[in-house]
Design an enzyme around this catalytic site. Structure first.
Site, PDB file in Angstrom:
ATOM      1  N   GLU A  55       0.626  -1.163  -0.032  1.00 12.31           N
ATOM      2  CA  GLU A  55      -0.183   0.121  -0.117  1.00 12.31           C
ATOM      3  C   GLU A  55       1.020   1.193   0.052  1.00 12.31           C
ATOM      4  O   GLU A  55       0.517   2.091   0.670  1.00 12.31           O
ATOM      5  CB  GLU A  55      -0.970  -0.018   0.974  1.00 12.31           C
ATOM      6  CG  GLU A  55      -1.730  -1.129   1.195  1.00 12.31           C
ATOM      7  CD  GLU A  55      -2.716  -1.436   2.609  1.00 12.31           C
ATOM      8  OE1 GLU A  55      -2.687  -0.224   3.169  1.00 12.31           O
ATOM      9  OE2 GLU A  55      -3.391  -2.171   2.467  1.00 12.31           O
ATOM     10  N   GLU A 110      -6.375 -10.241  -1.273  1.00 16.64           N
ATOM     11  CA  GLU A 110      -6.991 -10.221  -0.024  1.00 16.64           C
ATOM     12  C   GLU A 110      -8.505 -10.284  -0.134  1.00 16.64           C
ATOM     13  O   GLU A 110      -9.229  -9.238   0.766  1.00 16.64           O
ATOM     14  CB  GLU A 110      -6.419  -8.920   0.942  1.00 16.64           C
ATOM     15  CG  GLU A 110      -4.903  -8.994   1.002  1.00 16.64           C
ATOM     16  CD  GLU A 110      -4.456  -7.768   1.807  1.00 16.64           C
ATOM     17  OE1 GLU A 110      -5.264  -7.072   2.497  1.00 16.64           O
ATOM     18  OE2 GLU A 110      -3.173  -7.487   1.864  1.00 16.64           O
TER      19      GLU A 110
END
Ligand code: XIL
Length: 379
Positions: A172, A288
């Site tokens: 991220e 995810e």
């Protein structure tokens, strides 16, 4: 696109109907004996099998604590997964709790669990703005940051070298609302090392493990709102630049924390993004995946249908890209999901974001995922 209505009608009858009279959905004929006390019909394939028939890996996130504490869940992982990923056990603060102390015990246990059940394992995660230990700010200053990053990555990756399928090298690094032109998130690594921290991390990672696929894992990529669209544009710019300069990146991870609130996902701009990533020679992993149901009514049938429809639409779109090699859920059973805290429902009803309920019975999401795998082109 194959009719979602079709999925809904047939599956509500065959799936929800069956579930409400406690007769579970058709379930893998794995022939494995189970002593977890969970009784199910065994007439259908596992998600692992549905995926592998199309050349895909399917798996989910877990950790030592939840698997050792829940035999039925561990059995479910063995049945359903071809790959596991530690949900937390390899994060910086867990694996490196003191400046000169590493703790591989939990991740080692998970690797042993995976290997002894013929599953692969991926590594999550090395360089991230979150999950840093308390000692980090005191010890890691500008002059030491590069050495500390090298030391952490090298030590952790050497420990597992040659054994892991892939690693989330950076996690991220972009932020949809970033004020920076390059879209980077305001992370301690950026402050300490500047934007070069990303390529430095990939070079260190390649030196430490020649075999694992090196990934840039990113969130909020699939939405159609302007911040996500901007993020995709900036992400592509980064990827082109890294490839042009031969930075050793092999794949991107698209986290895919989805929300069943009706907002558009996986539209034309996203599809173009996927194609451009493929053109760069990069592989894609869905790392995810889950579907938050907190904006839907309490009624389980209504909620499950919305969740399943989104799973099907999303995967059906993404899997058209043949460079997608793996799909992982963030958890497998609704009984153990991070969304129970982070996306808790206002009515306090348990959330249902995953392909199995808290009794390890498949939900409608299971059928949607299985069907999306079946419809995907082979690779
Ligand atoms: C989450 C875990 O699921 C939680 O148990 C933990 O408390 C916080 O982190 N994106 C990521 C994952 O890359 O590491 C996060 O995992 C979920 C969002």
């Amino acid at each position: 696109m194959p009719s979602l209505k079709d999925l809904t009608r047939r599956d509500v009858l065959a799936g929800i109907g069956a579930m409400t009279c406690t007769l579970a959905l058709p379930f893998p004929a794995s022939g494995r004996s189970r002593d977890s006390g969970v009784v199910r019909e065994s007439t259908e394939k596992s998600l692992r099998e549905h995926a592998s028939r199309r050349g895909l890996l399917y798996g989910a996130a877990a950790g030592k604590a939840i698997l050792t504490g829940n035999k039925a869940l561990a059995d479910l992982f063995v049945e359903q997964c071809g790959i596991v990923v530690p949900e937390n056990d390899l994060k910086f603060k867990h694996v490196h709790p003191k400046p000169d102390e590493y703790d591989f015990s939990k991740a080692d246990w998970l690797l042993d669990f995976a290997e002894s059940h013929d599953m692969k394992m991926r590594g999550h995660t090395l360089v991230c703005h979150e999950f840093l230990p308390d000692w980090f700010d005191d010890v890691v200053n500008e002059s030491k940051a590069q050495r500390r990053m090298e030391e952490h990555l090298t030590r952790v990756m050497h420990h597992f070298a040659g054994k892991l399928h892939s690693w989330d090298v950076v996690n991220e690094p972009l932020e949809a609302e970033s004020w920076r032109e390059d879209g980077l998130r305001d992370s301690p690594w950026l402050k300490l090392l500047g934007p070069d921290y990303i390529e430095k991390a990939f070079h260190i990672a390649r030196d430490a493990d020649k075999e694992a696929l090196l990934c840039w894992n990113e969130n909020r990529i699939q939405n159609e709102d302007p911040p996500s669209t901007r993020k995709r544009t900036l992400f592509l710019k980064w990827l082109r630049d890294l490839k042009r300069r031969n930075v050793p990146i092999d794949a991107i991870g698209i986290e895919s924390h989805l929300t069943a609130d009706g907002s558009p996902v996986a539209g034309e701009n996203f599809k173009r993004f996927l194609r451009e990533v493929a053109d760069l020679g990069l592989k894609l992993l869905i790392t995810e995946m889950d579907v938050a149901d907190d904006s839907r009514p309490k009624d389980v049938a209504v909620r499950d249908r919305a969740v399943a429809q989104l799973y099907y639409h999303y995967l059906h779109t993404v899997l058209k890209q043949k460079n997608v090699i793996a799909v992982l859920n963030w958890g497998l059973s609704n009984g153990t999901t991070w969304l129970a805290q982070s996306k808790a429902r206002a009515d306090a009803a348990p959330v249902r974001p995953l392909p199995f309920d808290d009794q390890m019975n498949p939900t409608l999401a299971f059928k949607a995922i299985a069907r999306a795998f079946d419809k995907a082109p082979g690779r």
